[in-house]
Design an enzyme around this catalytic site. Structure first.
Site, short mmCIF file in Angstrom:
data_model
loop_
_atom_site.label_atom_id
_atom_site.label_comp_id
_atom_site.label_asym_id
_atom_site.label_seq_id
_atom_site.Cartn_x
_atom_site.Cartn_y
_atom_site.Cartn_z
N ASN A 1 -32.84 -34.88 10.41
CA ASN A 1 -32.29 -34.58 9.08
C ASN A 1 -32.27 -33.07 8.82
O ASN A 1 -33.10 -32.33 9.35
CB ASN A 1 -33.13 -35.26 8.01
N CYS B 1 -27.83 -42.39 11.44
CA CYS B 1 -28.71 -42.64 10.29
C CYS B 1 -28.98 -44.14 10.23
O CYS B 1 -28.15 -44.94 10.65
CB CYS B 1 -28.04 -42.15 9.01
N HIS C 1 -26.46 -39.61 3.76
CA HIS C 1 -27.30 -39.74 2.57
C HIS C 1 -26.50 -39.60 1.27
O HIS C 1 -27.05 -39.26 0.22
CB HIS C 1 -28.47 -38.76 2.60
N TYR D 1 -30.14 -43.09 -1.80
CA TYR D 1 -30.14 -41.63 -2.03
C TYR D 1 -29.27 -41.26 -3.24
O TYR D 1 -29.42 -40.17 -3.78
CB TYR D 1 -29.65 -40.89 -0.79
N ARG E 1 -42.51 -30.28 4.85
CA ARG E 1 -41.91 -31.31 4.00
C ARG E 1 -42.60 -31.36 2.64
O ARG E 1 -41.95 -31.53 1.60
CB ARG E 1 -42.01 -32.67 4.69
#
Length: 421
Positions: free
Chosen positions: A144, A164, A194, A244, A90
């Site tokens: 995700n 989500c 998102h 987002y 990440r």
């Protein structure tokens, strides 16, 4: 009833356990299995999970295992919460795209594509093993990028629904602002994972009074501050975009911010170290307050509601999920995965009808859907050119020189996770 959590060694898991314990009447279970290859974390979190159940009087058993086939055998539902490559991957997703002046984020843009390429093959392997061991089990995906992962699962014929926590977060915030219970609030929630907008906020159900205009008038400053977007934008849009959307509506501003502060991955990694220290305390028998800052707020309540509806018809009759479009939004292919309100039951989700969308939102959805189609192709078949095409199609990249550079960076940083690289 037996439930299995794949990725049970995640620091998220105590949030899920707390929800299972509190909402045991909605989702009664006799057995919960936490599966994870990380033995040390798994045992630590398994012990805490048992203490949470005991404190709240839940009589179900909690077992831990590193063996997937054992974990899913006889399960009624399997929840997926994976992070292939961990926080180290990440960290890379959030940093190297910034070199091109593109947003570095783990679920969208170039970083989101990297996560999809790492994740889809792993999730499909897990789902195939679930189907061989227990073909009747529902798969609930919280991994995700949820939209792409859910589309991969559905394309392969799995009994899968994507989940989500954005919608349930808005529901809780709006209920507090309006002075009502969350159950009173029904969102006209539409978009892709998102990439969503609240186009209406209704009291009492899908046909209830739309109080979104009043909500924006009375509380627009508060909502805008939470989203880090200007109040004037919300007034002009007359909808509430998910946070987002800031990556799209204020892209360059976000890039400047990201270049001047530690990555979210670094913050989360530090938080995880603190959480694991707290979890190791044998006196701890509830989720710590620090966990609320980890992300995934209300995930447990959304997961319980969805699992209950899928397995027994209990839970809320309408829930926001990720599922096939199937004509709900006529400007998208039927096999696009959208995030909308749906009627949920043992046969799966049935999206509610959605009024015609403003081209401002429909156009961006169509663009990102095309990217997701190319991203899934790259995840399933690999190859530099497929990665390049997906990046070129993404509205947060879009230029061929950037797409070329980002393709090379993505492959270089993810070779150990890409069988074809």
């Amino acid at each position: 009833m037996k439930l299995t959590v794949v990725g049970g060694g995640s620091t998220y898991t105590p949030e899920l356990i707390d929800g299972f314990a509190r909402l045991r009447d909605t989702l009664p279970m006799e057995e919960l299995v936490l599966m994870d290859p990380a033995t040390d974390r798994l045992e630590l979190i398994g012990a805490l999970a048992r203490r949470i159940f005991a404190r709240q009087g839940h009589t179900g058993t909690i077992t831990t295992t590193t063996d997937l086939d054992t974990a899913v055998d006889g399960a009624d539902a399997v929840l997926l919460q994976l992070r292939v490559g961990g926080q180290a991957a990440r960290e890379q997703d959030e940093t190297w795209p910034l070199d091109c002046g593109c947003v570095g984020q783990e679920t969208t843009g170039a970083g989101g594509l990297a996560k999809a390429l790492r994740t889809v093959p792993v999730v499909l392997d897990i789902a195939d093993r679930v189907r061989r061991t227990n073909p009747t089990a529902w798969i609930i995906d919280f991994t995700n990028p949820v939209g792409i992962v859910t589309r991969a699962l559905l394309k392969e014929g799995h009994k899968a629904v994507g989940l989500c926590n954005v919608a349930i977060g808005f529901q809780r915030k709006f209920a507090a602002l309006l002075g009502v219970t969350p159950a009173d609030v029904h969102l006209d929630h539409v978009g892709l994972n998102h990439l969503t907008w609240e186009t209406g906020v209704r009291l009492g159900g899908p046909e209830g009074e739309n109080v979104l205009p009043k909500l924006l008038t009375d509380h627009g400053d508060t909502i805008a501050a939470d989203l880090h977007l200007p109040r004037t934008l919300l007034d002009r849009l007359a909808v509430v975009p998910s946070y987002y959307l800031r990556y799209y509506y204020a892209h360059d501003e976000v890039v400047r911010e990201l270049r001047t502060k530690p990555s979210r991955a670094a913050e989360v990694a530090a938080m995880e170290r603190q959480l694991l220290e707290l979890y190791a305390d044998p006196a701890l028998d509830e989720k710590p307050e620090l966990l609320s800052k980890r992300g995934g707020a209300y995930y447990s309540e959304a997961a319980v509601d969805l699992a209950a509806a899928l397995l027994s018809g209990a839970g809320s009759p309408h829930q926001v999920v990720n599922t096939y479009n199937n004509g709900t939004l006529p400007f998208l292919p039927d096999d696009a995965v959208i995030e909308v309100q749906a009627a949920i039951g043992p046969t799966g989700p049935a999206p509610l009808s959605v009024p015609a969308l403003d081209p401002l939102y429909a156009g961006l959805m169509a663009n990102v859907t095309a990217y997701e189609d190319l991203a899934l192709d790259a995840a399933l078949r690999g190859g530099r050119d497929r990665v390049f095409r997906a990046l070129l199609a993404h509205p947060l990249v879009g230029q061929y020189a950037y797409a070329d550079t980002l393709t090379d960076q993505l492959i270089a940083h993810n070779q150990e996770h890409l069988a074809w690289a």
